[in-house]
Enzyme design. Structure first.
Site, PDB file in Angstrom:
ATOM      1  N   PHE A 149       1.018  -1.084  -0.103  1.00  0.00           N
ATOM      2  CA  PHE A 149       0.322   0.083  -0.124  1.00  0.00           C
ATOM      3  C   PHE A 149       1.080   1.484   0.134  1.00  0.00           C
ATOM      4  O   PHE A 149       0.595   2.154  -0.436  1.00  0.00           O
ATOM      5  CB  PHE A 149      -0.867  -0.105   1.422  1.00  0.00           C
ATOM      6  N   LYS A 173      -1.383  -6.796  -9.053  1.00  0.00           N
ATOM      7  CA  LYS A 173      -2.397  -6.658  -8.160  1.00  0.00           C
ATOM      8  C   LYS A 173      -1.659  -5.875  -7.094  1.00  0.00           C
ATOM      9  O   LYS A 173      -1.040  -6.136  -6.357  1.00  0.00           O
ATOM     10  CB  LYS A 173      -1.702  -8.601  -7.448  1.00  0.00           C
ATOM     11  N   GLU A 176      -4.897  -3.693  -1.975  1.00  0.00           N
ATOM     12  CA  GLU A 176      -6.267  -3.760  -2.186  1.00  0.00           C
ATOM     13  C   GLU A 176      -6.908  -2.303  -1.218  1.00  0.00           C
ATOM     14  O   GLU A 176      -8.014  -1.663  -1.549  1.00  0.00           O
ATOM     15  CB  GLU A 176      -6.753  -4.894  -1.167  1.00  0.00           C
ATOM     16  N   SER A 226       5.462  -6.855   3.519  1.00  0.00           N
ATOM     17  CA  SER A 226       5.879  -7.248   4.156  1.00  0.00           C
ATOM     18  C   SER A 226       6.774  -8.761   4.724  1.00  0.00           C
ATOM     19  O   SER A 226       5.929 -10.099   3.746  1.00  0.00           O
ATOM     20  CB  SER A 226       4.446  -6.950   5.839  1.00  0.00           C
ATOM     21  N   CYS A 281       9.345   2.286   3.431  1.00  0.00           N
ATOM     22  CA  CYS A 281      10.775   1.149   3.763  1.00  0.00           C
ATOM     23  C   CYS A 281      11.769   1.201   4.687  1.00  0.00           C
ATOM     24  O   CYS A 281      12.665   0.567   4.737  1.00  0.00           O
ATOM     25  CB  CYS A 281      10.312  -0.647   2.871  1.00  0.00           C
ATOM     26  N   GLU A 381       8.344  -4.386  12.917  1.00  0.00           N
ATOM     27  CA  GLU A 381       8.346  -3.334  12.193  1.00  0.00           C
ATOM     28  C   GLU A 381       7.140  -2.160  13.078  1.00  0.00           C
ATOM     29  O   GLU A 381       5.994  -2.560  12.363  1.00  0.00           O
ATOM     30  CB  GLU A 381       8.053  -3.628  11.171  1.00  0.00           C
TER      31      GLU A 381
END
Ligand code: NAD
Length: 496
Positions: A149, A173, A176, A226, A281, A381
């Protein structure tokens, strides 16, 4: 409620599975869209469209492919603000940051425009009498990208620009949570002249991902997300014989040595810790203060925090926006609770910021001092605007802390001592290192990737390793002999 659907074979199509998920504007907390979740049949349709498009696309000349890349690059540049607006509306990041994301994505397309040069092979003349050997790189076929995301435009561009330039066809993909940007990219690809079926988008969740992982026609999977999911993608995909690069989570340290310029280090820690609300990240998550630098550094960081303007991403005054969902915001805030309970000092608690009471998914900037490696706020994290400070006595202690950490995405060292910085670069077990640079994201003509639990697979993403990942080598040994010299010879091929 506006629907966000799929893009298959050059057409926008509505989902038919009956399964959908909500998309929010994180700055208001309101649901703005409903995103379709693809089922197996819809995924198969997208893969079939990509499979059908592959033979013609791989046969398209390098010059023609480069021309489309150039056009796509120009269109992205012209429509930068439009893409950024979608990012801000669905992800929440402030508009200036969203523009920065698109810009870094454009640089990946710029790299891909050089595909005629990047795909040059090698040639050795006269390896044996009358024999030549040459190497070529060819595309894999249908490849897939599964994205997180936090960079809904840039990370897909990390993948699809090189994959498509190399002659593959692509199924994306997206996350979402903020799927809208993927469809803007699809329209721009079409306007750039990319043939239908070369770039496809399927929206969805685990059902879509699992079908991509098991479908025999998918030759390679690029994943960013992740660590637990990255590991799952790598293990499942490679078990099925696919090539996989799966980038996972991170815990990025910023080591500050006693000789560092404190103001510069504090500016860097604040910028890299709270930019994009810590949902990068490569965000700095832990500042490691070495020797007696801790008090002064924490003081300098604290002084900067009240000045950070937290607010809606569309407000040009805002420097930091909301988090992606309410659940994630609450999870991030929980580390303030557990940090305090486990003995850390909460210097600034973002829950006390008035933005925390808004309907949007806001958390104010937060700072925790005296963090140790046993605490949850160090071990996990956090992925939010909570910066930790850990204090150690020596450079060796700092290095050990970084190297013992299971992740190895990014790291930074702040010092005026070139010798120590060089030693750090030599010793540290991390994939991307900044020397007085807090967010060392490699430019598009190098490759991006961490070590340890931050990357599963052999190739880093984009840049030269991206080209490597999306192609396979072939070596041709050739001769054009005089038929009169032909004879049977059962011996092993000789070169001398
Ligand atoms: P995520 O792992 O939850 O989701 C990533 C993708 O995997 C999404 O497309 C999602 O739909 C899919 N997915 C989620 N759960 C799944 C499951 N059980 N099975 C199959 N697919 C599943 O990650 P996120 O929350 O979207 O993104 C944040 C994470 O991404 C952070 O950990 C961050 O560090 C990481 N990240 C890493 C990099 C990097 O370069 N290493 C870059 C950006 C983000």
């Amino acid at each position: 409620m506006e629907r966000i659907g799929h893009y298959i074979g050059g057409k926008h199509v509505s989902g038919e599975s009956g399964r959908t998920g909500p998309v929010y504007d994180p700055s208001t907390g309101q649901q703005t869209h409903e995103v379709d979740f693809a089922d197996v049949v819809e995924i198969d349709r997208a893969i079939e469209a990509a499979r059908e498009a592959f033979p013609a696309w791989r046969a398209t000349s390098l010059s023609k492919r480069a021309e489309i890349m150039f056009r796509f690059r120009e269109l992205l540049d012209v429509h930068k603000a439009e893409v950024a607006a979608v990012l801000t509306a669905q992800h929440g990041k402030v508009l200036s940051d969203a523009i920065g994301e698109v810009q870094r994505g454009i640089e990946n397309v710029e790299f891909a425009t050089a595909v005629p040069t990047l795909l040059k092979g090698g040639f050795s003349e006269q390896v044996s009498t009358g024999h030549d050997v040459y190497s070529i790189r060819q595309p894999l076929g249908v490849v897939a990208g599964i994205t997180p995301f936090n960079f809904p435009a840039m990370v897909p561009l990390w993948m699809c620009a090189n994959a498509i330039a190399c002659g593959n066809t692509f199924v994306l993909k997206p996350s979402e949570k903020d799927p809208g940007a993927s469809l803007v990219l699809a329209d721009l690809w079409k306007d750039a002249g990319l043939p239908d079926g070369v770039f496809n988008v399927v929206q969805g969740d685990k059902v879509a991902v699992d079908r991509i992982l098991e479908h025999p026609e998918i030759r390679a999977v690029s994943f960013v997300g992740s660590t637990p999911i990255a590991k799952y993608i790598y293990e499942t995909g490679t078990r099925g014989g696919k090539r996989v690069q799966a980038l996972g989570g991170a815990k990025n340290h910023m080591v500050v040595l006693p000789d560092a310029d404190i103001d510069m280090a504090a500016d860097a820690a604040v910028s890299a810790g709270y930019g994009s609300a810590g949902e990068r990240c490569m965000a700095v998550s832990v500042v490691v203060a070495v020797g007696d630098v801790g008090d002064e550094l924490v003081q300098a960081i604290s002084e900067r925090l009240p000045k950070i303007r937290v607010g809606e991403g569309t407000d040009p005054e805002s420097e930091m926006g909301p988090l992606i969902t309410r659940e994630h915001r609450d999870r991030v805030a929980s580390y303030l609770e557990s940090g305090a309970a486990q003995g850390a000092t909460v210097v600034r608690d973002g829950r006390e910021d008035p933005v925390f009471e808004h309907d949007g998914f806001f958390l104010g900037v937060s700072l925790i001092d005296h963090v140790t490696t046993q605490m949850d706020c160090y071990r996990d994290e956090i992925f939010g605007p909570v910066l930790s400070v850990a204090r150690v006595d020596t450079y060796e202690d700092a290095l050990r802390m970084v190297n013992d950490n299971p992740w190895g995405n990014g790291v930074a060292i702040f010092t005026r001592d070139g010798g120590v910085a060089r030693q750090f670069q030599f010793d540290v077990n991390v994939g991307m290192v900044g020397i007085n640079v807090p967010i060392p994201v490699p430019v598009s003509y190098y490759s991006f990737g961490g070590w340890k639990a931050s990357l599963f697979g052999d190739n880093h993403m984009y840049g030269p390793e991206g080209i490597q990942f999306y192609t396979r080598g072939k070596v041709v040994t050739s001769r054009w002999p005089d038929p009169a010299t032909s004879k049977v010879d059962l011996g092993f091929p000789r070169t001398r």
